[in-house]
Design an enzyme around this catalytic site. Structure first.
Site, PDB file in Angstrom:
ATOM      1  N   GLU A 163      -4.625   2.264  -4.408  1.00 50.43           N
ATOM      2  CA  GLU A 163      -3.161   2.305  -4.317  1.00 50.43           C
ATOM      3  C   GLU A 163      -2.596   1.024  -3.706  1.00 50.43           C
ATOM      4  O   GLU A 163      -1.461   1.009  -3.217  1.00 50.43           O
ATOM      5  CB  GLU A 163      -2.710   3.515  -3.490  1.00 50.43           C
ATOM      6  CG  GLU A 163      -3.102   3.496  -2.026  1.00 50.43           C
ATOM      7  CD  GLU A 163      -4.469   4.110  -1.750  1.00 50.43           C
ATOM      8  OE1 GLU A 163      -4.704   4.512  -0.598  1.00 50.43           O
ATOM      9  OE2 GLU A 163      -5.287   4.201  -2.681  1.00 50.43           O
ATOM     10  N   ASP A 207       0.857  -1.182   0.000  1.00 51.50           N
ATOM     11  CA  ASP A 207       0.000   0.000   0.000  1.00 51.50           C
ATOM     12  C   ASP A 207       0.896   1.235   0.000  1.00 51.50           C
ATOM     13  O   ASP A 207       1.832   1.335   0.808  1.00 51.50           O
ATOM     14  CB  ASP A 207      -0.914   0.018   1.222  1.00 51.50           C
ATOM     15  CG  ASP A 207      -1.901   1.166   1.181  1.00 51.50           C
ATOM     16  OD1 ASP A 207      -3.000   0.974   0.633  1.00 51.50           O
ATOM     17  OD2 ASP A 207      -1.571   2.255   1.697  1.00 51.50           O
ATOM     18  N   ILE A 208       0.636   2.160  -0.910  1.00 55.99           N
ATOM     19  CA  ILE A 208       1.443   3.382  -0.983  1.00 55.99           C
ATOM     20  C   ILE A 208       1.094   4.285   0.200  1.00 55.99           C
ATOM     21  O   ILE A 208      -0.074   4.629   0.409  1.00 55.99           O
ATOM     22  CB  ILE A 208       1.195   4.129  -2.311  1.00 55.99           C
ATOM     23  CG1 ILE A 208       1.570   3.219  -3.487  1.00 55.99           C
ATOM     24  CG2 ILE A 208       2.006   5.425  -2.357  1.00 55.99           C
ATOM     25  CD1 ILE A 208       1.247   3.806  -4.845  1.00 55.99           C
TER      26      ILE A 208
END
Length: 385
Positions: free
Chosen positions: A290, A247-248
């Site tokens: 994301e 996950d960004i």
């Protein structure tokens, strides 16, 4: 007439027939025609088998490998390569079959190149010598072809008169000291190329329907299908497989600060970094927003953690430059590993949820780190609760 007389009569007629030049010529013609039609029947049967083989898979890599080996066997060459039009960008023909690539970047010929234009116009196989006589303004692509040592270059043409690919036949095995291709052989390879074109187009449609158009990673549903098969195989062969979830960190700030185009740039860049860090057998997908997932088809805890940490560091150290702005991008990661003894998870959604739990722990502990989901500790916590 006795038996001996009959035999003598037959022998004398046979001798007279053998001494007759016209009869000998007719017999030779009949034999040649018989051999020709026997070969035609055999080759048509071969084409039916080839068509069945091409239709047996929609997996892009397996199909191209099948086409290469069939062409090698049928045309007596030591190697073959295939350029295929990129189904996503549609602007290049990528060399999809080469095992010699070391940079991870595919070699390609532009769709608008003189080579592809000529191949589409010719609609027939050509030798590299013939191609060099016609093409004098495309040095880079011609050098790329030259490095493949082609003996015959074959266009893969769709029904709508579009070029979908180029087949390269490499060094030929000498048969009776003859290495050139007869007209019959060129017609045969064009028949195989027609069958290959249809199969490649079908596989390309499958590829497009299972691929995220922005990041060019696989979609979530495709990932789950592959994960289900991988779990079944892991049970049967008692192997380790792993799921990694990324996950960004603080992704929303890129959209809010620089706009959604910046957010897209970050997503695409992270996807490319992830994809370039994996083996061909592994699968990366855009899970949603994301978030990204990876299936490591073979990997115990130690191996999975090394891969996850390597990708995390790669992203952290990468210089993301958007409109002259240097962005600092990091990811949080969760890792789960299938094991028949310690974590015999049967359902893909549970497997992914385990990796998601590891990701949740990474975020809670400060982000930009990798956390392993330990089923034993998790079970202990559940019992205490």
């Amino acid at each position: 007439m006795d038996f001996d007389s009959i035999i003598k009569n037959i022998n004398s007629q046979s001798a007279a027939h053998a001494d007759n030049p016209t009869s000998r010529t007719k017999d030779k013609d009949i034999l040649e025609q018989s051999n020709y039609y026997e070969k035609r029947i055999y080759d048509l049967e071969q084409l039916i088998d080839i068509a069945k083989s091409f239709c047996s898979t929609l997996d892009f890599s397996n199909l191209l490998e099948s086409i290469v080996y069939i062409c090698m066997a049928q045309m007596h060459v030591l190697g073959a390569e295939i350029f295929v039009r990129d189904p996503i960008t549609n602007d290049v023909f990528n060399l999809e079959t080469s095992k010699a690539m070391t940079t991870g970047k595919k070699l390609s010929i532009p769709v608008a190149s003189s080579i592809t234009t000529f191949m589409l116009e010719s609609k027939k196989p050509v030798t590299f010598t013939e191609l060099k006589e016609k093409i004098t303004d495309d040095d880079a692509s011609m050098q790329l072809l030259a490095n493949l040592n082609p003996t015959l270059i074959v266009p893969l043409i769709e029904k709508n008169n579009h070029l979908s690919g180029i087949l390269i036949l490499q060094e030929r095995i000498a048969i009776e000291e003859e290495t050139t291709y007869t007209e019959y052989e060129q017609n045969m390879i064009m028949s195989i190329a027609s069958l290959a074109t249809v199969a490649i187009n079908n596989a390309s449609l499958m590829e497009m329907s299972s691929t995220d158009m922005m990041t060019h990673l696989k979609l979530k549903y495709f990932f789950f299908n592959q994960l289900t098969e991988a779990i079944d195989k892991a049970f049967q062969q008692e192997e380790n497989i792993a799921v990694l979830m990324f996950d960004i960190d603080f992704f929303k700030k890129f959209n809010d600060t620089y706009g959604h185009e910046c957010g897209d740039f970050v997503l695409i860049s992270v996807a490319n970094l992830i994809k370039s860090s994996l083996r061909e057998t592994d699968i990366a997908s855009r899970y949603g927003g994301e978030e990204f997932t990876i299936l490591l088809r073979k990997g115990n805890k130690s191996e999975a953690m090394k891969v996850a940490e390597r990708i995390r560091k790669k992203i952290e150290g990468y210089d993301f430059v958007y409109n002259d702005q240097h962005l600092h991008v990091t990811v949080s990661v969760g890792v789960s590993v299938f094991d028949t003894k310690t974590n015999p998870v049967e359902l893909p959604n549970i497997f992914v949820n385990q990796a998601d739990s590891g990701l949740y722990m990474s975020k809670n502990n400060g982000r930009n780190q990798v956390t392993y989901f330990d089923p034993a500790i998790h079970k202990l916590k559940e019992n205490n609760e």
